[in-house]
Design a protein around this motif. Structure first.
Motif, PDB file in Angstrom:
ATOM      1  N   SER A 171       0.941  -1.165   0.007  1.00  0.00           N
ATOM      2  CA  SER A 171       0.007   0.083   0.118  1.00  0.00           C
ATOM      3  C   SER A 171       0.855   1.360  -0.012  1.00  0.00           C
ATOM      4  O   SER A 171       1.830   1.284   0.664  1.00  0.00           O
ATOM      5  N   ARG A 231       0.830   4.182   1.399  1.00  0.00           N
ATOM      6  CA  ARG A 231       1.162   4.851   2.296  1.00  0.00           C
ATOM      7  C   ARG A 231       1.447   3.872   3.498  1.00  0.00           C
ATOM      8  O   ARG A 231       2.315   4.501   4.474  1.00  0.00           O
ATOM      9  N   ARG A 241      -4.016  -0.808   5.834  1.00  0.00           N
ATOM     10  CA  ARG A 241      -4.686  -1.723   5.259  1.00  0.00           C
ATOM     11  C   ARG A 241      -3.469  -2.735   4.914  1.00  0.00           C
ATOM     12  O   ARG A 241      -3.948  -3.692   4.882  1.00  0.00           O
ATOM     13  N   SER A 242      -2.394  -2.267   4.762  1.00  0.00           N
ATOM     14  CA  SER A 242      -1.349  -3.543   4.341  1.00  0.00           C
ATOM     15  C   SER A 242      -1.099  -3.991   5.415  1.00  0.00           C
ATOM     16  O   SER A 242      -0.947  -5.336   5.649  1.00  0.00           O
ATOM     17  N   ASP A 277      -4.265  -0.911  -2.330  1.00  0.00           N
ATOM     18  CA  ASP A 277      -4.756   0.380  -2.875  1.00  0.00           C
ATOM     19  C   ASP A 277      -4.821   0.676  -4.288  1.00  0.00           C
ATOM     20  O   ASP A 277      -4.959  -0.444  -5.152  1.00  0.00           O
ATOM     21  N   PRO A 309      -7.860  -3.705  -4.293  1.00  0.00           N
ATOM     22  CA  PRO A 309      -7.852  -2.080  -3.525  1.00  0.00           C
ATOM     23  C   PRO A 309      -8.962  -2.385  -2.531  1.00  0.00           C
ATOM     24  O   PRO A 309     -10.131  -2.610  -2.684  1.00  0.00           O
ATOM     25  N   ASP A 348     -11.193   0.384   0.262  1.00  0.00           N
ATOM     26  CA  ASP A 348     -11.208   1.683   0.550  1.00  0.00           C
ATOM     27  C   ASP A 348     -10.185   1.933   1.776  1.00  0.00           C
ATOM     28  O   ASP A 348     -10.016   1.439   2.607  1.00  0.00           O
ATOM     29  N   ASN A 349      -9.643   3.294   1.750  1.00  0.00           N
ATOM     30  CA  ASN A 349      -8.955   3.792   2.795  1.00  0.00           C
ATOM     31  C   ASN A 349      -9.662   4.484   3.790  1.00  0.00           C
ATOM     32  O   ASN A 349     -10.416   5.393   3.908  1.00  0.00           O
ATOM     33  N   GLY A 400      -8.563   5.994   6.281  1.00  0.00           N
ATOM     34  CA  GLY A 400      -8.283   7.082   6.852  1.00  0.00           C
ATOM     35  C   GLY A 400      -8.922   8.525   6.338  1.00  0.00           C
ATOM     36  O   GLY A 400      -8.520   9.524   6.738  1.00  0.00           O
ATOM     37  N   TYR A 425     -12.626   1.808  10.283  1.00  0.00           N
ATOM     38  CA  TYR A 425     -11.507   0.841  10.344  1.00  0.00           C
ATOM     39  C   TYR A 425     -12.080  -0.465  10.657  1.00  0.00           C
ATOM     40  O   TYR A 425     -11.418  -1.360  10.064  1.00  0.00           O
TER      41      TYR A 425
END
Length: 141
Positions: free
Chosen positions: A8, A10, A14-15, A80, A100, A102-103, A105, A118
């Motif tokens: 990912s 960032r 997620r990763s 992502d 991917p 969704d983020n 964050g 989250y």
């Protein structure tokens, strides 16, 4: 033992969440790492959501993809919208999967609203980790 890299950009939630779930489901069948292009602290809400599922990702660190440049991975899972061609490794992974999520964050609202985002991603990632384990490692079949 198979090697899996979760990517990912960032590398802050997620990763590591997928790393945690895959490590849980694949135990002695695979070594799982996560990395990205940007090193950021792992988001505390990601840690909390995972702890609620009894998966501790507090020990994981955000790592730069360059740390794994020369390693050989059987699988690389991109969580992502990064294109596989944008990731530079000396050895192309055996299987590259772009899935991917969704983020979380980007969630807005109260702290509880953000935690809910989250938790939802945590559940989606767990479902995906189980599907991956069944498909590629014949787990639970």
């Amino acid at each position: 033992m198979k090697k899996i890299l979760v990517f990912s950009n960032r590398n802050s939630a997620r990763s590591q969440m997928l790393q945690g779930w895959l490590s849980y489901y694949l135990k002695d069948k695979a070594e799982v790492e996560s990395a990205g292009k940007h090193i950021e602290p792992i988001h505390m809400l990601a840690q909390k959501a995972m702890m609620e599922s009894v998966i501790d990702i507090n020990k994981y660190k955000s790592k730069n993809i360059s740390e794994f440049k020369n390693e050989i991975f059987d699988y690389m899972i991109i969580v992502d919208h990064t294109q596989a061609d944008d990731i530079v490794l000396a050895h192309e992974p055996g299987v590259v999967i772009v899935h991917p999520f969704d983020n979380p964050g980007l969630a807005e609202g109260t702290d509880m609203d953000k935690l809910k985002a989250y938790r939802e991603i945590c559940n989606e990632i767990e479902d995906y980790a189980m599907e991956f384990a069944m498909k590629y490692f014949n787990l639970l079949q």
